[in-house]
Design a protein around this motif. Structure first.
Motif, PDB file in Angstrom:
ATOM      1  N   ALA A   1       0.814  -1.222   0.000  1.00 48.31           N
ATOM      2  CA  ALA A   1       0.000   0.000   0.000  1.00 48.31           C
ATOM      3  C   ALA A   1       0.849   1.275   0.000  1.00 48.31           C
ATOM      4  O   ALA A   1       0.331   2.361  -0.267  1.00 48.31           O
ATOM      5  CB  ALA A   1      -0.949  -0.001   1.200  1.00 48.31           C
ATOM      6  N   SER A   2       2.152   1.150   0.268  1.00 45.26           N
ATOM      7  CA  SER A   2       2.994   2.354   0.272  1.00 45.26           C
ATOM      8  C   SER A   2       3.438   2.728  -1.144  1.00 45.26           C
ATOM      9  O   SER A   2       4.061   3.771  -1.348  1.00 45.26           O
ATOM     10  CB  SER A   2       4.218   2.159   1.172  1.00 45.26           C
ATOM     11  N   LEU A   3       3.112   1.891  -2.127  1.00 49.77           N
ATOM     12  CA  LEU A   3       3.490   2.179  -3.515  1.00 49.77           C
ATOM     13  C   LEU A   3       2.446   3.034  -4.221  1.00 49.77           C
ATOM     14  O   LEU A   3       2.619   3.396  -5.383  1.00 49.77           O
ATOM     15  CB  LEU A   3       3.706   0.868  -4.284  1.00 49.77           C
ATOM     16  N   LYS A   4       1.355   3.312  -3.532  1.00 46.31           N
ATOM     17  CA  LYS A   4       0.301   4.164  -4.105  1.00 46.31           C
ATOM     18  C   LYS A   4       0.202   5.402  -3.234  1.00 46.31           C
ATOM     19  O   LYS A   4      -0.097   5.311  -2.028  1.00 46.31           O
ATOM     20  CB  LYS A   4      -1.037   3.422  -4.101  1.00 46.31           C
ATOM     21  N   ALA A   5       0.447   6.569  -3.827  1.00 46.31           N
ATOM     22  CA  ALA A   5       0.545   7.803  -3.048  1.00 46.31           C
ATOM     23  C   ALA A   5      -0.711   8.081  -2.225  1.00 46.31           C
ATOM     24  O   ALA A   5      -0.626   8.386  -1.030  1.00 46.31           O
ATOM     25  CB  ALA A   5       0.838   8.978  -3.973  1.00 46.31           C
ATOM     26  N   GLU A   6      -1.874   7.964  -2.863  1.00 48.87           N
ATOM     27  CA  GLU A   6      -3.100   8.324  -2.139  1.00 48.87           C
ATOM     28  C   GLU A   6      -3.400   7.347  -1.017  1.00 48.87           C
ATOM     29  O   GLU A   6      -3.832   7.733   0.067  1.00 48.87           O
ATOM     30  CB  GLU A   6      -4.274   8.422  -3.108  1.00 48.87           C
ATOM     31  N   GLU A   7      -3.140   6.078  -1.287  1.00 49.99           N
ATOM     32  CA  GLU A   7      -3.385   5.044  -0.270  1.00 49.99           C
ATOM     33  C   GLU A   7      -2.440   5.252   0.932  1.00 49.99           C
ATOM     34  O   GLU A   7      -2.869   5.219   2.081  1.00 49.99           O
ATOM     35  CB  GLU A   7      -3.156   3.663  -0.910  1.00 49.99           C
ATOM     36  N   PHE A   8      -1.156   5.490   0.634  1.00 48.35           N
ATOM     37  CA  PHE A   8      -0.207   5.658   1.745  1.00 48.35           C
ATOM     38  C   PHE A   8      -0.487   6.960   2.497  1.00 48.35           C
ATOM     39  O   PHE A   8      -0.397   7.005   3.728  1.00 48.35           O
ATOM     40  CB  PHE A   8       1.241   5.607   1.236  1.00 48.35           C
ATOM     41  N   ALA A   9      -0.862   8.009   1.776  1.00 41.57           N
ATOM     42  CA  ALA A   9      -1.202   9.274   2.452  1.00 41.57           C
ATOM     43  C   ALA A   9      -2.373   9.056   3.402  1.00 41.57           C
ATOM     44  O   ALA A   9      -2.379   9.567   4.526  1.00 41.57           O
ATOM     45  CB  ALA A   9      -1.533  10.344   1.423  1.00 41.57           C
ATOM     46  N   ALA A  10      -3.359   8.270   2.966  1.00 38.97           N
ATOM     47  CA  ALA A  10      -4.514   8.006   3.832  1.00 38.97           C
ATOM     48  C   ALA A  10      -4.091   7.227   5.083  1.00 38.97           C
ATOM     49  O   ALA A  10      -4.649   7.422   6.171  1.00 38.97           O
ATOM     50  CB  ALA A  10      -5.586   7.238   3.060  1.00 38.97           C
TER      51      ALA A  10
END
Ligand SMILES: O=C[C@H](O)COP(=O)(O)O
Length: 257
Positions: free
Chosen positions: A243-252
């Motif tokens: 999940a840290s490879l997707k900016a929006e997912e990791f930001a959430a």
């Protein structure tokens, strides 16, 4: 005692330095949109070695409230160790955290608690914080030996470190059966082992050290499940893979609160 939550994105062997630039920029913009300034939660990105200099330049140049981590380090200071990277080299790149003892390194590179302990000492001596990973495989979980197994790893990994060093480091509890499988441990499972680790640190050192050390949970953490994991009293953050490879997912995930 209030411990500052720490969300760390372990990219593993993904993204070259060009792709890294795109992800970190997007992450920074997404966090800025939500007025994240790094004061209440630590946000750490842990790219492959080849991306570190690029990400350092980006973070420092644009003053992003994002910290830099590395995925591994040598137990040696310098010399004829082809292919290795020293703690001093990482510190010079502005690296603040170094992952050691990840289950993938234990499995594919035969890393033992003795080696993890030696690496942790080098990381601390260079002024950085180790993220010491521990956690049981499926068989041990099914036998009900997960707490004793994990505490044995912790005792080995912390050997010889003083209370001040232990207070400054991060422990990541990652049940191996929950890594990259979508099989997330229940919040109760995470709390059981993270709580036991904190008690063990209190027993080995003292209550103040146990109250200070930050303990992460790792294993299929996503934006939708992070809040209930973080609601556990002894869970202070997450070590996030996919999940840290997707900016929006990791930001959430960083903005879980
Ligand atoms: O270091 C991160 C962990 O291995 C978790 O990976 P995952 O979030 O893809 O399950």
């Amino acid at each position: 005692m209030a411990r500052k939550p720490i969300m760390a994105g372990n990219w593993k062997m993904n993204l070259n330095h060009v792709e890294a630039t795109g992800l970190v920029q997007k992450l920074a913009w997404t966090l800025a949109d939500k007025e994240y300034d790094g004061s209440s939660v630590d946000c750490v990105v842990i790219p492959p070695f080849t991306d570190l200099r690029t990400v350092q330049t980006l973070i420092e140049g644009d003053r992003f409230p994002i910290q830099l981590g590395a995925q591994n380090v040598s137990e040696h200071d310098s010399g004829a160790y082809t292919g290795e990277v020293s703690a001093g080299m990482l510190a010079k790149l502005g690296v603040r955290y170094v992952v050691v003892g990840h289950s993938e390194r234990r499995q594919y590179h035969n890393e033992t608690d003795v080696l993890v302990n030696a690496k942790a000492a080098k990381i601390l001596a260079a002024g950085m914080a180790p993220i010491i990973c521990c956690g049981e495989g499926l068989e041990i979980r099914q036998e009900g030996r997960h707490v004793e197994y994990t505490l044995e790893q912790i005792r080995g990994c912390l050997k010889g470190l003083d209370p001040e060093q232990v207070a400054s480091l991060v422990i990541a509890y990652e049940p191996v059966w929950a890594i990259g499988t979508g099989e997330v441990a229940t919040p109760g499972d995470a709390q059981e082992v993270c709580g036991a680790i904190r008690q063990e640190v209190a027993r080995l050192y003292d209550q103040a050290t146990a109250d200070a050390v930050r303990i992460q949970y790792g294993g299929s953490v996503k934006a939708f499940n992070v809040a209930e994991i973080m609601a556990q009293p002894d869970v202070d953050g997450a070590l996030v893979g996919g999940a840290s490879l997707k900016a929006e997912e990791f930001a959430a995930i960083v903005l879980f609160a």
